[in-house]
Design an enzyme around this catalytic site. Structure first.
Site, PDB file in Angstrom:
ATOM      1  N   TYR A  31    -142.596  -0.482  14.663  1.00  0.00           N
ATOM      2  CA  TYR A  31    -143.003   0.345  15.935  1.00  0.00           C
ATOM      3  C   TYR A  31    -143.600   1.713  15.617  1.00  0.00           C
ATOM      4  CZ  TYR A  31    -140.160  -3.197  18.610  1.00  0.00           C
ATOM      5  OH  TYR A  31    -139.913  -4.409  19.082  1.00  0.00           O
TER       6      TYR A  31
ATOM      7  N   TRP B 227    -136.707 -10.034  24.507  1.00  0.00           N
ATOM      8  CA  TRP B 227    -137.503  -9.331  24.743  1.00  0.00           C
ATOM      9  C   TRP B 227    -138.722  -9.719  25.906  1.00  0.00           C
ATOM     10  CZ3 TRP B 227    -142.735  -9.946  23.653  1.00  0.00           C
ATOM     11  CH2 TRP B 227    -143.246 -10.814  22.477  1.00  0.00           C
TER      12      TRP B 227
END
Length: 310
Positions: A53, A201
């Site tokens: 990320y 997710w």
């Protein structure tokens, strides 16, 4: 917020997990600190991040808040290794060396000496599974990871990993929502058979199930962002719109929000331990935290399952 056991293990996480995919990109440090404070104040514990990320910057931002914004002991931290992104290009390397190097780098960025749960972020077809698993076993044995799991593995990959690992895998982290029910075909049965928990997710269909895209694309939304438009686009098709409208109708009838209906359905599904939500600001998080997260009436759940069936 409810705390739920993950699979057959003694590992517990909050029913909603705070995702950090937007941190250090769409979400700046000030907003991230507010998100973290608000989430913990509401009883949330699990914060999900990854070395991939923002090329590690999301982890670093979270690490900068440990001790100052929240105590390390208040959080259950999840991070992942094995996947890198650069200029929108994905590269998978789940070799033992790459995994362990990534773990040490994650620990340094987070400023902690252990990860609560560490994931292999994706299946690597070029590396023997035993090699990937050996890195995870070492991480757990040396205390750098309290628990370990796999992410984005399909059904047969999950079953194989659980069967050959000489240690306990506790979770699979994969996409699952009313707009993406592919997990039910093979993954959910594999997860349940192996005693793993499913950490879902994109439980709001990459934001689409919130209803904010009904008839428009808001200027401040992910779909209007050049970097993220392709992430949302698959769920703006006509079939997805029918599901979104059904969720909106159910929400009106129940006097609840579309987010609440979507998340409540998900959290009632077999094997699901937590839904990983990714609010980019405090307003979005408050909407999520206002959700009841209680089981839907059976007839409503069946109707949503019928309209969302592939």
């Amino acid at each position: 917020m409810q705390q739920r056991y993950v699979g057959n293990s003694g590992f517990r996480v909050s029913s909603l997990s705070l995702g950090t995919m937007s941190w250090a990109q769409e979400t700046d440090e000030h907003d991230a600190a507010e998100l973290l404070n608000t989430f913990v104040a509401a009883g949330g514990t699990m914060v999900d991040t990854a070395a991939s990320y923002a090329q590690g910057q999301a982890e670093a931002m979270l690490g900068s808040m440990l001790g100052d914004v929240v105590a390390r002991s208040e959080l259950v931290i999840s991070t992942k290794a094995g996947l890198t992104t650069s200029d929108s290009r994905r590269s998978i390397n789940a070799s033992r060396g790459a995994m362990l190097a990534a773990l040490d780098a994650s620990l340094a960025r987070l400023g902690t000496d252990y990860i609560d749960i560490w994931f292999a972020q994706d299946w690597d077809p070029n590396v023997p599974l035993d090699e990937t698993l050996s890195a995870m076993e070492l991480a757990q044995r040396t205390g750098r990871a309290r628990y370990v799991g796999i992410s984005n593995y399909n059904g047969w990959q999950t079953a194989k990993a659980a069967a050959v690992a000489g240690f306990t895998l506790v979770a699979n982290q994969s996409e699952y929502s009313l707009l993406q029910r592919k997990a039910e075909d093979e993954l959910v049965p594999a997860v349940e058979d192996a005693g793993l928990g499913l950490m879902a997710w994109a439980p709001l269909g990459r934001g689409v199930l919130s209803g904010k895209y009904r008839g428009q694309i808001p200027a401040d939304s992910r779909a209007a962002d050049g970097r993220l438009a392709g992430y949302v686009a698959p769920y703006l098709e006509p079939q997805a719109s029918r599901v979104v409208e059904a969720v909106a109708m159910a929400a009106r009838g129940l006097g609840r929000s579309a987010m609440d209906v979507s998340l409540s359905w998900l959290l009632s599904r077999p094997g699901v331990a937590t839904g990983i939500v990714g609010p980019r600001n405090a307003v979005q998080l408050k909407e999520l935290l206002d959700s009841q997260l209680t089981a839907l009436p059976a007839e409503i759940a069946r109707a949503l399952e019928d309209v969302s069936a592939a």
